[in-house]
Design an enzyme around this catalytic site. Sequence first.
Site, short mmCIF file in Angstrom:
data_model
loop_
_atom_site.label_atom_id
_atom_site.label_comp_id
_atom_site.label_asym_id
_atom_site.label_seq_id
_atom_site.Cartn_x
_atom_site.Cartn_y
_atom_site.Cartn_z
N HIS A 160 27.39 38.10 39.42
CA HIS A 160 28.51 38.17 40.35
C HIS A 160 28.82 39.61 40.75
O HIS A 160 28.47 40.57 40.04
CB HIS A 160 29.74 37.52 39.73
CG HIS A 160 29.64 36.03 39.65
ND1 HIS A 160 30.68 35.22 39.28
CD2 HIS A 160 28.59 35.19 39.92
CE1 HIS A 160 30.30 33.95 39.31
NE2 HIS A 160 29.03 33.92 39.69
N GLU A 170 31.60 41.33 40.84
CA GLU A 170 32.44 42.07 39.91
C GLU A 170 31.62 42.55 38.71
O GLU A 170 31.79 43.68 38.23
CB GLU A 170 33.61 41.20 39.42
CG GLU A 170 34.47 40.63 40.53
CD GLU A 170 34.07 39.20 40.91
OE1 GLU A 170 34.95 38.34 40.99
OE2 GLU A 170 32.85 38.98 41.13
N CYS A 186 35.82 34.57 38.65
CA CYS A 186 35.52 33.43 37.78
C CYS A 186 35.86 33.82 36.34
O CYS A 186 36.22 34.96 36.04
CB CYS A 186 34.05 33.03 37.91
SG CYS A 186 32.92 34.17 37.05
N CYS A 217 33.67 36.78 34.92
CA CYS A 217 34.11 38.05 35.49
C CYS A 217 35.46 38.45 34.92
O CYS A 217 35.70 39.63 34.63
CB CYS A 217 34.19 37.95 37.01
SG CYS A 217 32.58 37.81 37.82
#
Length: 341
Positions: free
Chosen positions: A266, A268, A294, A297
């Site tokens: 992801h 992040e 999420c 993260c």
Amino acid sequence: MPTYIGLTGYMATGKGEVVKILEKQGYKYISLSDIVRTEATQRGLEHSRENLQNIGNELRAREGSSVLAKKVRETIANTSDQKWVIDGVRNPGEVAELRQLVDFKMIGVSADRKIIIRRIMDRNRGGEVLKRENIIERLDKEMGIGEPPDGQQVKKCIENADCFILNEGTLEELERKLNHFIRLEAGEERPTFDEIFMEIAYTWGKRSTCLRRSVGAVIAKNKQQLTAGYNGAPRGVPHCAQLGGCLREKLGIPSGQRHEICRGTHAEQNAITQAAKFGINIEGSTLYCNCFPCVICTKMILNAGIDTVVYDSDYNDPLSKEILGQQSALKLRRYEGRRPK
């Protein structure tokens, strides 16, 4: 200054107050709901919110999702008035129709759901007393939950807005936020640092190799960018498009679940690992992302010592929201301001 301003948002978020501010600036008011009210009158029906919602959905289903916006656009075209504020936009088809107007901008207005519910219960409009359950049902319907594609889809309209405003404070704050956007569009004001960093996050998202969602993230501190990332396969690993499609889609995994079953890292996570790779201290920083984090993260963000997360669109991950609700170290802010194209 935009010539045409469209308004979308949930009930009790203050769209009527936005209209009043714009009318003082010379904008003439028209609403897509006027078309629906005329239809309700012709049918001899009371102008209740439920009746108007049902009639609007019926007209969209029969004549297309853009029918109300088309009628309003044709009405505006036959007048000599130069500036218009167009209220009652509730379907992406209406947004697309109104974007045919030259110099059209869409403003999305919202507020925390708890605030919306309290406002509705307090105001008792038209003598109608609503229970909390009824209010939640109506809000869900406006969002698009259980609604057909040509029905009410306010959540999608807000996601397509050129400017997003959270109306959770005073009327003076609402007017300041609205006027900032208008002056920004007119070139009379500079963007905020939130607007700068979110635009950069969206730009990084263009590098995404994910087939489902393009996400970008920027970590900044003291008004300076420290690191950034986007979602995609790890370094040196083939991404999904090269392997014939999304693994999660092939396995039928819904959005917001089983994040470990994915080839991608992801945005992040990539922003945080880039900081580790280059020895950049991100403790006390702010992470900007065009999507709510999420659960994976979220855990990395907390352990990295990041102070604030500013996110644009929502993401349905119940465990992430549960964990965030159980801690006090990290501050979450919904992004406000001009939304990147």
